[in-house]
Design an enzyme around this catalytic site. Structure first.
Site, PDB file in Angstrom:
ATOM      1  N   ASP A 103       0.809  -1.212   0.000  1.00 52.17           N
ATOM      2  CA  ASP A 103       0.000   0.000   0.000  1.00 52.17           C
ATOM      3  C   ASP A 103       0.844   1.266   0.000  1.00 52.17           C
ATOM      4  O   ASP A 103       0.302   2.363  -0.053  1.00 52.17           O
ATOM      5  CB  ASP A 103      -0.954  -0.001   1.210  1.00 52.17           C
ATOM      6  CG  ASP A 103      -2.404  -0.122   0.778  1.00 52.17           C
ATOM      7  OD1 ASP A 103      -2.647  -0.495  -0.382  1.00 52.17           O
ATOM      8  OD2 ASP A 103      -3.297   0.170   1.596  1.00 52.17           O
TER       9      ASP A 103
ATOM     10  N   ASP B  99     -10.851  -6.515  10.715  1.00 53.39           N
ATOM     11  CA  ASP B  99     -10.812  -7.966  10.867  1.00 53.39           C
ATOM     12  C   ASP B  99     -11.976  -8.471  11.721  1.00 53.39           C
ATOM     13  O   ASP B  99     -12.707  -9.385  11.326  1.00 53.39           O
ATOM     14  CB  ASP B  99      -9.471  -8.403  11.460  1.00 53.39           C
ATOM     15  CG  ASP B  99      -9.022  -7.517  12.614  1.00 53.39           C
ATOM     16  OD1 ASP B  99      -9.832  -6.682  13.082  1.00 53.39           O
ATOM     17  OD2 ASP B  99      -7.869  -7.653  13.063  1.00 53.39           O
TER      18      ASP B  99
END
Length: 765
Positions: free
Chosen positions: A136, A466
């Site tokens: 990223d 998550d």
């Protein structure tokens, strides 16, 4: 892909004996209820402190109910991978492996390289594996490091499989010499030295590249990184290595992915990166199962994929294993867990305990997923895909897919295979032919007007994507597996300083509370979807971390307030109820201590975790609560803060031998102000109690009326903030900065003044 029919089981579910723990939990609960009843019966003869204590203890009782629920029905598993190996390699399902990194400074490329090398070398047919690395940060340094690592992997992977190497992250493997035995041939020793020299040269090249502003000439394969602007660049997708011969004993595919980023388009942090990896892998390899790990979490068990297949293929119904989560374990970490961030006991208790409900939470790393689950299928739809295809509200299957997944025809075709059919992906497919399609699904605009981040893929809306994604999976009726094999499945690096630990805890506390306050709340999922009630309570158990900070803070201030005002918030030693408080304190601490002993951890680990729990509550959790309040008020947005990773080569389990290892460090962050204030308040209170100094307006008939309970509590809190107490007398990074001390001292003086002022005003009335 349908589960194969196997005559012998691949795994066995084993309920754990839990009698003693249940008895202790019930005793603690019974003592809490007795204390609450005692306070209720004596409300009329006590004042404000009594009522505030009742409120806090009611909250603690609620939290204890959640704790009991989370570990009441523990379940463990045994796997039989040798039975799985009776099949031929072609019958094993393929797996896509995802590695995520975002910053080459905070996450050094050598760490990512070791994780990738460990995954490429696992014991599984190489033509069934593909490794995708999401960068990223769009860093040419990360790409350069992976290219160099792929060259080394051509030596490393065959070496590991030839000699059955158990630890396949080279930095860890080469941190010790091979055990000298008569079984080690001279050929092995020569090969070992050769491979070690190659790894050291690889590390040196990466280190030299790290020192440069540009790691290499930006031409050829590196031309895409020319004039790259972080946060504002097109997609970069490179096939670093392709197993063109489809060789089972070769090397798995290795693909570099850096998604497109534009300032005006939200990128949704790690969740956005994971969704891009899901789509890119979908048009390239489209494996039915996916593993995701953080860049520092290397595969420590070479049979990890085989072990997981025992669960993903070993149940009669798929719903029993929606995902398989391995616990986060850490290498090079001190056994006494000085920063309380290894959470060994917590993960063990909740991991096994939730196995009796719908399973453990998704932890963001070290987890195997079913692609069909992340694509939004319920268990019933996954079992009967033909029926799922006919229930698309009158739309053709591909019309429904376009509204859900976007307009890439290549991806729709791959998604259709997953959702509607039970066929294996085409392993002979040339990856290079899929590059154009991979670019189209990695753009910023691909997710517009789709269900990505909502009902498909990793869910957006929280910095703990998550847990939120796992909650959505459980809400559809899927169960999950928590498995802790020997040797451990994965090993990573734990935050090594105080500020880093608290930053990570603050991010978790913030993200978890965001989930509770959103439309994705487990309470709503229980009422409107298929999340079981006890599983809802288990989610609430972790989602309220930030909320726990306020009752904890109030209760922590009560002993000092009582000393300042010569009052009492606990029963005195002459009352029978004092026995309730004393028994509760003793039983709780002995019970938690026994849990550490049971797992082979020292007393110091228990004490460090007790200290850090209180420190985290008054720092990270409190600031996480403030962040969410500001977000709900529209004043600010929460920000994902990356945790620094540092590589250690210690694998002894006792961590670094540096004398400064485990010492708490400080900086000028305001996160340290509340804890420092608490410490100063209690030091002042204990000084007054010891010297029996009381302001004249608070003395009752010349008698010092404190009970022993308040003094014990105040002393316990000072001991809990021992790292801060030491920080008062240390210099540099190990000392509390003067700016924090000034602010904390001011707040402590204000608390003392208002405590005594309110007390004198109350008596005057």
């Amino acid at each position: 892909m349908a589960n194969p029919i196997i005559s012998i089981p691949l795994q066995e579910r084993i309920p754990c004996r839990n009698t003693l723990r249940r008895v202790l939990d019930v005793i603690i609960f019974f003592l809490l209820v007795l204390l609450l009843l005692y306070r209720l019966l004596s409300f009329n003869v006590h004042g404000f402190t009594w009522k505030l204590a009742f409120f806090c203890e009611s909250w603690f009782t609620f939290c204890w109910i959640l704790t009991m629920n989370a570990r009441w029905t523990p379940v463990d598993y045994t796997t039989y991978p040798e039975r799985l190996l009776q099949w031929s390699g072609d019958e094993l399902p393929p797996v896509d492996m995802f590695v995520t990194t975002a910053d080459p400074v905070l996450e050094p490329p050598i760490i990512t390289v070791n994780t990738v090398l460990s995954l490429l070398a696992v014991d599984y047919p190489a033509h069934k594996l593909a490794c995708y690395v999401s960068d990223d940060g769009a860093s040419p340094l990360t790409f350069y490091s992976l290219v160099e690592a792929s060259k080394f992997a051509k030596l490393w992977v065959p070496f590991c499989k030839k000699h059955d190497v158990q630890v396949r992250a080279p930095f860890m493997y080469f941190s010790t010499e091979p055990i000298s035995t008569s079984h080690l041939s001279s050929d092995f020793q020569l090969e070992w030295k050769k491979i070690k020299n190659e790894y050291e040269e690889l590390s040196q090249r990466i280190e030299e590249a790290t020192q440069k502003s540009v790691p290499c000439d930006l031409n050829g394969e590196f031309e895409a990184f020319l004039n790259i602007e972080r946060g504002n660049h097109p997609s970069i997708i490179k096939v670093i290595w392709e197993n063109k011969g489809n060789l089972p004993d070769g090397m798995p595919h290795l693909v570099y992915v850096s998604r497109e980023k534009r300032p005006k388009n939200p990128h949704h942090y790690k969740a956005g990166a994971m969704n891009v990896l899901t789509r890119v892998s979908g048009v390239m390899t489209n494996s039915p199962f996916m593993l995701n790990v953080d860049c520092d979490m290397f595969a420590n068990n070479p049979k990890i994929v085989l072990l997981t297949m025992c669960f993903l293929l070993g149940f009669e119904k798929k719903c029993e294993s929606g995902f398989v989560q391995y616990p986060q374990k850490f290498y090079g970490a001190p056994l006494d867990d000085p920063f309380g961030n290894q959470m060994v006991v917590q993960h063990h208790n909740a991991g096994l305990g939730l196995g009796g409900i719908q399973g453990f939470f998704y932890g963001g790393t070290g987890c195997f997923h079913r692609r069909e689950v992340l694509y939004g299928l319920s268990p019933e739809e996954a079992e009967n895909k033909a029926r799922y295809m006919s229930l698309r509200n009158g739309k053709s299957p591909y019309e429904a897919l376009r509204a859900k997944f976007g307009y890439s025809l290549e991806f729709l075709e791959s998604a259709g295979r997953v959702l509607f059919l039970n066929e294996n992906p085409d392993h002979l497919k040339d990856l290079s032919s899929s590059i154009k399609a991979a670019f189209s699904v990695s753009t910023c605009g691909h997710e517009s007007n789709t269900q990505w981040g909502k009902q498909v893929g990793w869910v957006y809306g929280s910095t703990t994507e998550d847990v939120l994604t796992g909650l959505r999976i459980h809400a559809k009726g899927w169960k999950s597996i928590y498995y802790d094999p020997n040797p451990y499945g994965f090993l990573g690096c734990a935050p090594a300083t105080g500020p880093t630990t608290l930053t990570q805890m603050k991010r978790w506390a913030t993200g978890l509370l965001e989930i509770l306050c959103s439309k994705n709340s487990p309470i709503l999922a229980t009422l409107t979807e298929r999340l079981q009630f006890r599983q809802c309570l288990a989610y609430i158990y972790i989602l309220i971390w930030a909320l726990r900070s306020l009752p904890d803070l109030c209760y922590s201030l009560l002993p000092a307030y009582s000393i300042f005002t010569n009052s009492s918030f606990l029963p005195t030693e002459s009352e029978l109820a004092f026995f309730i408080v004393g028994s509760l304190f003793a039983v709780y601490n002995l019970s938690t201590l026994s849990e550490y002993f049971r797992l082979g951890l020292p007393v110091q680990a228990w004490w460090n975790n007790q200290k850090m729990l209180r420190i985290q509550s008054s720092t990270a959790w409190l600031f996480g609560l403030l962040d969410v309040i500001l977000k709900l008020l529209g004043i600010s947005e929460t920000v994902f803060v990356l945790t620094r990773k540092d590589q250690s080569t210690s694998n002894k389990g006792n961590g670094d031998t540096d004398s400064n290892s485990g010492r708490f460090t400080f900086d000028e962050s305001p996160i340290f102000v509340p804890a420092t204030t608490l410490l100063l308040v209690h030091l002042s209170a204990l000084t007054m109690a010891i010297l029996r100094v009381q302001p004249s307006q608070t003395v009752h008939d010349g008698r010092f009326g404190l009970g022993i309970g308040e003094i014990i509590c105040s002393t316990w809190i000072v001991l809990s903030f021992l790292p801060f107490l030491k920080g008062l007398f240390r210099k540099g990074i190990y000392g509390i900065p003067s700016s924090i001390l000034y602010k904390s001292a001011t707040l402590a003086l204000l608390f003392m003044f208002f405590s005594m002022h309110l007390s004198s005003k109350g008596r005057a009335l």
